[in-house]
Design a protein around this motif. Structure first.
Motif, PDB file in Angstrom:
ATOM      1  N   PRO A   7       0.825  -1.208   0.000  1.00  0.00           N
ATOM      2  CA  PRO A   7       0.000   0.000   0.000  1.00  0.00           C
ATOM      3  C   PRO A   7       0.860   1.259   0.000  1.00  0.00           C
ATOM      4  CG  PRO A   7       0.048  -0.975   2.192  1.00  0.00           C
ATOM      5  CD  PRO A   7       0.734  -1.948   1.271  1.00  0.00           C
ATOM      6  N   THR A   8       0.323   2.305  -0.574  1.00  0.00           N
ATOM      7  CA  THR A   8       0.997   3.605  -0.598  1.00  0.00           C
ATOM      8  C   THR A   8       0.500   4.462   0.552  1.00  0.00           C
ATOM      9  OG1 THR A   8       1.196   3.517  -2.996  1.00  0.00           O
ATOM     10  CG2 THR A   8       1.388   5.683  -1.969  1.00  0.00           C
ATOM     11  N   ASN A   9       1.411   5.106   1.256  1.00  0.00           N
ATOM     12  CA  ASN A   9       0.991   6.016   2.311  1.00  0.00           C
ATOM     13  C   ASN A   9       0.131   7.132   1.728  1.00  0.00           C
ATOM     14  OD1 ASN A   9       2.242   4.769   4.488  1.00  0.00           O
ATOM     15  ND2 ASN A   9       4.156   5.871   4.207  1.00  0.00           N
ATOM     16  N   SER A  10      -0.791   7.629   2.528  1.00  0.00           N
ATOM     17  CA  SER A  10      -1.576   8.780   2.106  1.00  0.00           C
ATOM     18  C   SER A  10      -0.653   9.990   2.000  1.00  0.00           C
ATOM     19  CB  SER A  10      -2.682   9.072   3.120  1.00  0.00           C
ATOM     20  OG  SER A  10      -2.112   9.543   4.345  1.00  0.00           O
ATOM     21  N   PRO A  11      -1.016  10.987   1.197  1.00  0.00           N
ATOM     22  CA  PRO A  11      -0.153  12.175   1.104  1.00  0.00           C
ATOM     23  C   PRO A  11       0.050  12.863   2.446  1.00  0.00           C
ATOM     24  CG  PRO A  11      -2.270  12.530   0.009  1.00  0.00           C
ATOM     25  CD  PRO A  11      -2.172  11.076   0.298  1.00  0.00           C
ATOM     26  N   GLY A  12      -0.961  12.775   3.318  1.00  0.00           N
ATOM     27  CA  GLY A  12      -0.821  13.382   4.647  1.00  0.00           C
ATOM     28  C   GLY A  12       0.261  12.705   5.464  1.00  0.00           C
ATOM     29  N   ILE A  13       0.302  11.367   5.432  1.00  0.00           N
ATOM     30  CA  ILE A  13       1.332  10.620   6.157  1.00  0.00           C
ATOM     31  C   ILE A  13       2.709  10.903   5.564  1.00  0.00           C
ATOM     32  CG2 ILE A  13       2.201   8.325   6.712  1.00  0.00           C
ATOM     33  CD1 ILE A  13      -0.230   9.161   8.332  1.00  0.00           C
ATOM     34  N   SER A  14       2.802  10.914   4.226  1.00  0.00           N
ATOM     35  CA  SER A  14       4.079  11.226   3.567  1.00  0.00           C
ATOM     36  C   SER A  14       4.559  12.614   3.958  1.00  0.00           C
ATOM     37  CB  SER A  14       3.925  11.127   2.045  1.00  0.00           C
ATOM     38  OG  SER A  14       3.595   9.817   1.643  1.00  0.00           O
ATOM     39  N   PHE A  15       3.639  13.558   4.013  1.00  0.00           N
ATOM     40  CA  PHE A  15       3.995  14.940   4.375  1.00  0.00           C
ATOM     41  C   PHE A  15       4.514  15.005   5.809  1.00  0.00           C
ATOM     42  CE2 PHE A  15       2.814  19.158   6.058  1.00  0.00           C
ATOM     43  CZ  PHE A  15       3.511  19.967   5.167  1.00  0.00           C
ATOM     44  N   PRO A  80      16.111  14.299   4.404  1.00  0.00           N
ATOM     45  CA  PRO A  80      14.704  13.934   4.645  1.00  0.00           C
ATOM     46  C   PRO A  80      14.047  13.259   3.450  1.00  0.00           C
ATOM     47  CG  PRO A  80      15.149  16.132   5.483  1.00  0.00           C
ATOM     48  CD  PRO A  80      16.355  15.726   4.702  1.00  0.00           C
ATOM     49  N   VAL A  81      14.394  13.692   2.234  1.00  0.00           N
ATOM     50  CA  VAL A  81      13.807  13.080   1.041  1.00  0.00           C
ATOM     51  C   VAL A  81      14.335  11.658   0.865  1.00  0.00           C
ATOM     52  CG1 VAL A  81      13.502  13.278  -1.445  1.00  0.00           C
ATOM     53  CG2 VAL A  81      13.575  15.337  -0.041  1.00  0.00           C
ATOM     54  N   LEU A  82      15.628  11.463   1.105  1.00  0.00           N
ATOM     55  CA  LEU A  82      16.203  10.122   0.991  1.00  0.00           C
ATOM     56  C   LEU A  82      15.589   9.177   2.023  1.00  0.00           C
ATOM     57  CD1 LEU A  82      19.973  11.018   0.436  1.00  0.00           C
ATOM     58  CD2 LEU A  82      18.273  10.400  -1.292  1.00  0.00           C
ATOM     59  N   VAL A  83      15.358   9.689   3.230  1.00  0.00           N
ATOM     60  CA  VAL A  83      14.722   8.875   4.275  1.00  0.00           C
ATOM     61  C   VAL A  83      13.289   8.536   3.869  1.00  0.00           C
ATOM     62  CG1 VAL A  83      13.899   8.854   6.656  1.00  0.00           C
ATOM     63  CG2 VAL A  83      16.164   9.768   6.136  1.00  0.00           C
ATOM     64  N   LEU A  84      12.553   9.534   3.367  1.00  0.00           N
ATOM     65  CA  LEU A  84      11.174   9.312   2.935  1.00  0.00           C
ATOM     66  C   LEU A  84      11.118   8.276   1.814  1.00  0.00           C
ATOM     67  CD1 LEU A  84       8.152  10.006   2.951  1.00  0.00           C
ATOM     68  CD2 LEU A  84       8.676  11.901   1.391  1.00  0.00           C
ATOM     69  N   GLN A  85      12.007   8.399   0.839  1.00  0.00           N
ATOM     70  CA  GLN A  85      12.031   7.447  -0.263  1.00  0.00           C
ATOM     71  C   GLN A  85      12.359   6.041   0.234  1.00  0.00           C
ATOM     72  OE1 GLN A  85      11.734   8.021  -4.230  1.00  0.00           O
ATOM     73  NE2 GLN A  85      10.906   6.204  -3.227  1.00  0.00           N
ATOM     74  N   PHE A  86      13.261   5.950   1.212  1.00  0.00           N
ATOM     75  CA  PHE A  86      13.609   4.643   1.777  1.00  0.00           C
ATOM     76  C   PHE A  86      12.418   4.031   2.511  1.00  0.00           C
ATOM     77  CE2 PHE A  86      15.177   2.004   5.292  1.00  0.00           C
ATOM     78  CZ  PHE A  86      15.905   1.056   4.575  1.00  0.00           C
ATOM     79  N   ILE A  87      11.729   4.842   3.305  1.00  0.00           N
ATOM     80  CA  ILE A  87      10.574   4.339   4.069  1.00  0.00           C
ATOM     81  C   ILE A  87       9.477   3.846   3.123  1.00  0.00           C
ATOM     82  CG2 ILE A  87       8.672   5.062   5.575  1.00  0.00           C
ATOM     83  CD1 ILE A  87      10.658   6.892   7.010  1.00  0.00           C
ATOM     84  N   GLU A  88       9.279   4.549   2.008  1.00  0.00           N
ATOM     85  CA  GLU A  88       8.220   4.194   1.073  1.00  0.00           C
ATOM     86  C   GLU A  88       8.756   3.479  -0.157  1.00  0.00           C
ATOM     87  OE1 GLU A  88       5.783   7.598   0.245  1.00  0.00           O
ATOM     88  OE2 GLU A  88       5.329   7.959   2.359  1.00  0.00           O
ATOM     89  N   ARG A  89       9.896   2.803   0.005  1.00  0.00           N
ATOM     90  CA  ARG A  89      10.567   2.186  -1.140  1.00  0.00           C
ATOM     91  C   ARG A  89       9.758   1.066  -1.790  1.00  0.00           C
ATOM     92  NH1 ARG A  89      12.434   0.436   3.555  1.00  0.00           N
ATOM     93  NH2 ARG A  89      12.879  -1.780   3.938  1.00  0.00           N
ATOM     94  N   ILE A  93       5.501   4.984  -5.450  1.00  0.00           N
ATOM     95  CA  ILE A  93       5.856   6.405  -5.459  1.00  0.00           C
ATOM     96  C   ILE A  93       7.353   6.569  -5.688  1.00  0.00           C
ATOM     97  CG2 ILE A  93       5.866   8.556  -4.156  1.00  0.00           C
ATOM     98  CD1 ILE A  93       3.103   7.640  -4.897  1.00  0.00           C
ATOM     99  N   ASN A  94       7.695   7.460  -6.603  1.00  0.00           N
ATOM    100  CA  ASN A  94       9.102   7.767  -6.886  1.00  0.00           C
ATOM    101  C   ASN A  94       9.331   9.256  -6.686  1.00  0.00           C
ATOM    102  OD1 ASN A  94      11.741   7.871  -7.755  1.00  0.00           O
ATOM    103  ND2 ASN A  94      11.248   7.666  -9.921  1.00  0.00           N
ATOM    104  N   TYR A  95      10.012   9.597  -5.588  1.00  0.00           N
ATOM    105  CA  TYR A  95      10.260  11.007  -5.285  1.00  0.00           C
ATOM    106  C   TYR A  95      11.459  11.567  -6.051  1.00  0.00           C
ATOM    107  CZ  TYR A  95       7.016  10.332  -1.420  1.00  0.00           C
ATOM    108  OH  TYR A  95       5.892  10.059  -0.665  1.00  0.00           O
ATOM    109  N   LEU A  96      12.241  10.694  -6.630  1.00  0.00           N
ATOM    110  CA  LEU A  96      13.461  11.136  -7.312  1.00  0.00           C
ATOM    111  C   LEU A  96      13.499  10.580  -8.739  1.00  0.00           C
ATOM    112  CD1 LEU A  96      15.930  10.534  -4.345  1.00  0.00           C
ATOM    113  CD2 LEU A  96      14.888  12.703  -5.042  1.00  0.00           C
ATOM    114  N   PRO A  97      12.662  11.125  -9.616  1.00  0.00           N
ATOM    115  CA  PRO A  97      12.643  10.648 -11.004  1.00  0.00           C
ATOM    116  C   PRO A  97      13.867  11.135 -11.768  1.00  0.00           C
ATOM    117  CG  PRO A  97      11.139  12.497 -10.757  1.00  0.00           C
ATOM    118  CD  PRO A  97      11.668  12.188  -9.384  1.00  0.00           C
ATOM    119  N   PHE A  98      14.742  10.215 -12.132  1.00  0.00           N
ATOM    120  CA  PHE A  98      15.980  10.589 -12.809  1.00  0.00           C
ATOM    121  C   PHE A  98      16.087   9.958 -14.194  1.00  0.00           C
ATOM    122  CE2 PHE A  98      17.705  11.406  -8.431  1.00  0.00           C
ATOM    123  CZ  PHE A  98      17.928  12.765  -8.640  1.00  0.00           C
TER     124      PHE A  98
END
Length: 314
Positions: A7-15, A80-89, A93-98
């Motif tokens: 499951p994907t976290n809600s945007p509120g939880i991600s925020f 913080p972004v790297l931690v968030l991406q790791f938690i939701e890996r 969701i891809n926070y770092l589209p490269f």
């Protein structure tokens, strides 16, 4: 074997995760720098006093502020972004589209747009600097002006030098690290999260740009920084890669550092640097036409490489 769907976290939880780790990482990174500097110098009180008086940096203080700026970029915005991406890996969701684009033309057009837009940006900056609040808000305006002057003094002490070594350090802590870290945070993470809350991509881009500008606490530079933030946001939306806004962000910051270095080598002052941003009215018109044309071409070219769907990558 059936593939597991996480499951994907809600945007509120991600925020909340993003903000929580922003506060933690920002505090820890700044404290670590101050502790290391205090231990190295043996003058904890002096280091603390210097960190509280940014407008009068000189000598060793400039070195301290270089470290604080670097730590701020990495601790406040990148980690913080790297931690968030790791938690939701395990979520989609891809926070770092490269994604690397098939065409290098998008990078070139983005750079050309940045320079074409610069005269208009300087005009907006001049209007913002001359901003006057109502008389009843004079106390707030005085406070805002004092904060702006403090940041201007810090910027002057950092960038007005003729040392190649300091030039390289300034490019690192003022251009390279902020370009990467702030784009990670604002376009990669925050714009992504807001895009899962709000359906209209234009609202998301401009709201992110407003937050991006406000977080710098430079009120008389709010509008040009907001426009830059929106420009970076649109670059991500249409190119689907963070590399392009990172490049544009880097070039914008690096140009200030390099021009300041050149001015100082020529014996000019910071005040002259800030005053030499006016252009002939005809150039503003050309800037507008060129910016619209390049922006439209960027959109059309990127549309050939990506779908027009507004997706979670923002």
């Amino acid at each position: 074997m059936q593939r597991l769907i996480y499951p994907t976290n809600s945007p509120g939880i991600s925020f909340l995760i993003l903000i929580g780790f922003t506060l933690i990482c920002a505090f820890v990174s700044q404290v670590l720098v101050l502790m290391i500097y205090a231990l190295a110098s043996g003058d904890a009180a002096g280091v603390l006093s210097s960190s509280m008086n940014m407008g009068s940096a000189n000598g060793k203080q400039v070195g301290l502020f270089h470290w604080l700026l670097g730590a701020s970029s990495v601790g406040t915005f990148m980690l913080p972004v790297l931690v968030l991406q790791f938690i939701e890996r395990k979520s989609p969701i891809n926070y770092l589209p490269f994604a690397v684009q098939k065409s290098g033309w998008l990078f070139l057009i983005a750079v050309l747009f940045l320079f074409a837009f610069n005269p208009l940006l300087s005009l907006v900056s001049a209007w913002n600097m001359d901003m006057q609040l109502p008389e009843s808000w004079s106390a707030m305006q005085d406070w805002m002006r004092a904060k702006e002057d403090e940041m201007a003094r810090l910027t002057e002490n950092l960038v007005m030098n003729d040392s190649i070594c300091n030039l390289m350090i300034n490019l690192l802590v003022i251009a390279v690290l902020p370009a990467i870290a702030e784009e990670f945070y604002f376009r990669g993470a925050l714009q992504n999260i807001l895009g899962r809350w709000i359906a209209n991509k234009h609202v998301v881009i401009w709201l992110t740009a407003i937050i991006f500008s406000a977080i710098h606490v430079q009120f008389f530079g709010f509008l040009p920084r907001m426009f830059l933030g929106a420009m970076f946001g649109y670059m991500l939306v249409y190119s689907k890669t963070l590399w392009i806004p990172i490049l544009a962000h880097f070039l914008n910051n690096a140009s200030v550092v390099i021009v300041a270095f050149y001015y100082h080598k020529q014996g000019k002052t910071y005040e002259q640097l800030m005053a030499d941003n006016s252009y002939h009215v005809g150039l503003y018109f050309l800037s507008l036409v060129a910016s619209v044309a390049l922006g439209w071409y960027f959109y059309k070219l990127s549309s050939k490489q990506n779908t027009n769907k507004w997706n979670q990558a923002g």
